[in-house]
Scaffold this motif. Structure first.
Motif, PDB file in Angstrom:
ATOM      1  N   MET A   1       0.837  -1.208   0.000  1.00 47.87           N
ATOM      2  CA  MET A   1       0.000   0.000   0.000  1.00 47.87           C
ATOM      3  C   MET A   1       0.868   1.252   0.000  1.00 47.87           C
ATOM      4  O   MET A   1       0.695   2.167  -0.789  1.00 47.87           O
ATOM      5  N   SER A   2       1.850   1.274   0.903  1.00 48.64           N
ATOM      6  CA  SER A   2       2.733   2.424   1.025  1.00 48.64           C
ATOM      7  C   SER A   2       3.540   2.654  -0.243  1.00 48.64           C
ATOM      8  O   SER A   2       3.712   3.786  -0.697  1.00 48.64           O
ATOM      9  N   SER A   3       4.014   1.584  -0.852  1.00 47.20           N
ATOM     10  CA  SER A   3       4.809   1.709  -2.069  1.00 47.20           C
ATOM     11  C   SER A   3       3.953   2.202  -3.235  1.00 47.20           C
ATOM     12  O   SER A   3       4.423   2.982  -4.074  1.00 47.20           O
ATOM     13  N   ARG A   4       2.682   1.773  -3.298  1.00 53.31           N
ATOM     14  CA  ARG A   4       1.794   2.240  -4.354  1.00 53.31           C
ATOM     15  C   ARG A   4       1.497   3.729  -4.199  1.00 53.31           C
ATOM     16  O   ARG A   4       1.469   4.468  -5.186  1.00 53.31           O
ATOM     17  N   LEU A   5       1.254   4.150  -2.963  1.00 49.10           N
ATOM     18  CA  LEU A   5       0.988   5.566  -2.713  1.00 49.10           C
ATOM     19  C   LEU A   5       2.217   6.414  -3.030  1.00 49.10           C
ATOM     20  O   LEU A   5       2.107   7.508  -3.594  1.00 49.10           O
ATOM     21  N   ALA A   7       4.521   5.685  -5.232  1.00 54.17           N
ATOM     22  CA  ALA A   7       4.660   5.721  -6.687  1.00 54.17           C
ATOM     23  C   ALA A   7       3.666   6.712  -7.302  1.00 54.17           C
ATOM     24  O   ALA A   7       4.005   7.455  -8.239  1.00 54.17           O
ATOM     25  N   HIS A   8       2.445   6.731  -6.777  1.00 57.14           N
ATOM     26  CA  HIS A   8       1.429   7.656  -7.279  1.00 57.14           C
ATOM     27  C   HIS A   8       1.830   9.096  -6.985  1.00 57.14           C
ATOM     28  O   HIS A   8       1.714   9.984  -7.850  1.00 57.14           O
ATOM     29  N   ASP A  17       7.803  18.578 -12.447  1.00 53.32           N
ATOM     30  CA  ASP A  17       9.271  18.596 -12.415  1.00 53.32           C
ATOM     31  C   ASP A  17       9.791  18.713 -10.980  1.00 53.32           C
ATOM     32  O   ASP A  17      10.717  19.445 -10.679  1.00 53.32           O
ATOM     33  N   ILE A  18       9.157  17.951 -10.076  1.00 48.10           N
ATOM     34  CA  ILE A  18       9.593  17.848  -8.685  1.00 48.10           C
ATOM     35  C   ILE A  18       9.945  16.386  -8.422  1.00 48.10           C
ATOM     36  O   ILE A  18       9.174  15.487  -8.777  1.00 48.10           O
ATOM     37  N   ARG A  19      11.073  16.147  -7.829  1.00 45.81           N
ATOM     38  CA  ARG A  19      11.504  14.782  -7.545  1.00 45.81           C
ATOM     39  C   ARG A  19      11.504  14.533  -6.041  1.00 45.81           C
ATOM     40  O   ARG A  19      11.756  15.439  -5.233  1.00 45.81           O
ATOM     41  N   ILE A  20      11.230  13.301  -5.669  1.00 45.58           N
ATOM     42  CA  ILE A  20      11.339  12.897  -4.263  1.00 45.58           C
ATOM     43  C   ILE A  20      12.802  12.592  -3.972  1.00 45.58           C
ATOM     44  O   ILE A  20      13.433  11.783  -4.663  1.00 45.58           O
ATOM     45  N   ASN A  21      13.332  13.270  -2.965  1.00 46.29           N
ATOM     46  CA  ASN A  21      14.728  13.119  -2.546  1.00 46.29           C
ATOM     47  C   ASN A  21      15.703  13.419  -3.690  1.00 46.29           C
ATOM     48  O   ASN A  21      16.772  12.801  -3.806  1.00 46.29           O
ATOM     49  N   GLY A  22      15.338  14.382  -4.529  1.00 42.59           N
ATOM     50  CA  GLY A  22      16.234  14.828  -5.588  1.00 42.59           C
ATOM     51  C   GLY A  22      17.276  15.798  -5.057  1.00 42.59           C
ATOM     52  O   GLY A  22      17.284  16.145  -3.871  1.00 42.59           O
ATOM     53  N   ASP A  23      18.138  16.267  -5.958  1.00 38.77           N
ATOM     54  CA  ASP A  23      19.243  17.128  -5.518  1.00 38.77           C
ATOM     55  C   ASP A  23      19.071  18.592  -5.911  1.00 38.77           C
ATOM     56  O   ASP A  23      19.970  19.401  -5.731  1.00 38.77           O
ATOM     57  N   ARG A  24      17.894  18.945  -6.441  1.00 41.50           N
ATOM     58  CA  ARG A  24      17.646  20.336  -6.801  1.00 41.50           C
ATOM     59  C   ARG A  24      16.952  21.051  -5.643  1.00 41.50           C
ATOM     60  O   ARG A  24      16.274  20.418  -4.831  1.00 41.50           O
ATOM     61  N   ASP A  32       9.708  10.888   6.457  1.00 45.13           N
ATOM     62  CA  ASP A  32       8.763   9.923   7.022  1.00 45.13           C
ATOM     63  C   ASP A  32       7.866   9.416   5.894  1.00 45.13           C
ATOM     64  O   ASP A  32       7.136  10.197   5.264  1.00 45.13           O
ATOM     65  N   GLU A  33       7.916   8.121   5.654  1.00 49.92           N
ATOM     66  CA  GLU A  33       7.177   7.522   4.546  1.00 49.92           C
ATOM     67  C   GLU A  33       5.658   7.591   4.737  1.00 49.92           C
ATOM     68  O   GLU A  33       4.897   7.368   3.789  1.00 49.92           O
TER      69      GLU A  33
END
Length: 374
Positions: A1-5, A7-8, A17-24, A32-33
């Motif tokens: 469930m957590s992984s699907r959310l 990914a969504h 153009d926003i990344r999760i844990n990106g470097d910009r 916190d997941e």
């Protein structure tokens, strides 16, 4: 469930153009997941609360919000919380007289020390006018001069300030232009400080709801107050302005934040933490409210200036945080940062506007000329 959310959420973020844990600097750093479940359950309320709780960070939060707003992500995060609020707003008058003083107690009474350090020297808590200004003080004075010119204010006029704040505008019009000013506010702290600041000037500061006003004035203005009026009361506000303008060609300026669509509720996070019972009007809602009561002579949009104003307020809070931290904790700082930076990003995306309407009671007989004022 957590992984699907996750990914969504990631798919939505990448569309802006926003990344999760990106470097910009505008990328979102997740601590916190549980964040993803919270956002999809509670929308922007969950996102903002998670930020306050330290579940995520962003080096350039204002730019993250700008990108999210430009990609219209907010409309894709409609939650049960938001839908419940929409239903409530349609049934209830959230800005009734009984509720009128709630905003003063919740927001404007939280501490004059905070606002003294955040705002300009006059403590003007609304969008500044940066066209020819380089400092916050100069930009706020330019805004007051702009309003004075639009109102064609002359010495000796009796002027009404609806939602007078800490008295900065009333003080300016009385001291610099020789006006007699009546200012009304629903904040006890604002009224107390405004009276102290205006001692010796022909300024009457009242703790009073605008709907109680029924006396003659030459000019009427409100600066950053209409956002608290509410759609069920827009018509009432216009009626108050009309009955208080003594002359057929008497002028009023309405300075307000506005939205691109007509709504009956505000963002759930803003509602809960910043401005309870607030609501941003659309151009159409303002026009409908004024119909048959006032003649709109001019409309001026300088919403892009609010981005600059909010970033200046944020810089002031940061510069004085070593003093403010004795009263306000780190959690409050995160809340306040989210408020200022998310607002700046929304104005930068041009999803929010800042309008100044010039309205006359029955219309200016010879015609109103605004081209040389701005």
């Amino acid at each position: 469930m957590s992984s699907r959310l996750r990914a969504h959420f990631q798919k939505l973020a990448e569309s802006a153009d926003i990344r999760i844990n990106g470097d910009r600097p505008w990328d979102l750093e997740v601590h916190d997941e549980r964040l993803f479940q919270r956002v999809f359950a509670h929308g922007t309320l969950g996102l903002g609360e998670a930020y306050i709780d330290g579940w995520w960070d962003c080096a350039q939060l204002d730019e993250l919000v700008r990108r999210a707003q430009s990609a219209d992500l907010v409309s894709r995060l409609i939650s049960p919380t938001t839908l419940a609020r929409v239903a409530q707003a349609k049934v209830l008058n959230l800005q009734s007289r009984r509720r009128a003083f709630a905003i003063g107690e919740h927001h404007y009474d939280i501490g004059n020390d905070l606002y003294r350090r955040m705002l300009d020297s006059r403590m003007i808590y609304s969008c500044a006018y940066w066209r020819n200004a380089e400092t916050l003080d100069a930009a706020q004075e330019a805004k007051l001069v702009l309003i004075a010119n639009k109102l064609q204010i002359e010495a000796g006029m009796r002027v009404l300030d609806i939602g007078c704040g800490w008295g900065g505008a009333a003080l300016f019009f009385a001291e610099k232009l020789g006006c007699e000013v009546v200012g009304v506010t629903v904040s006890r702290e604002q009224a107390k400080l405004a009276r102290e600041r205006c001692v010796g000037l022909p300024v009457d500061i009242r703790l009073q709801d605008y709907r109680e006003l029924n006396e003659p004035f030459d000019r009427v203005y409100s600066i950053g107050m209409f956002e608290h009026v509410g759609v069920k009361n827009y018509r009432t506000y216009m009626d108050v302005v009309r009955r208080c303008l003594r002359d057929p060609d008497g002028l009023s300026v309405l300075h307000t934040i506005g939205g691109l669509r007509s709504r009956s509720q505000t963002d759930p996070w803003v509602e809960k933490y910043i401005f309870p019972n607030s609501m941003l009007p659309s151009m159409a809602q303002i026009a409908r409210a004024a119909e048959g009561l006032l003649v709109t002579e001019d409309v001026h949009n300088f919403g892009a200036d609010y981005d600059h104003t909010l970033m200046a307020w944020k810089a002031n809070v940061d510069a004085h945080w070593h003093e403010l931290s004795a009263t306000y904790d780190t959690r409050f700082k995160r809340l306040w940062d989210f408020y200022l930076l998310a607002s700046a990003g929304s104005f930068r995306a041009r999803k929010l506007q800042l309008w100044q309407f010039v309205m006359a009671r029955d219309g200016v007989r010879a015609g109103y000329r605004a081209e040389n004022i701005r």
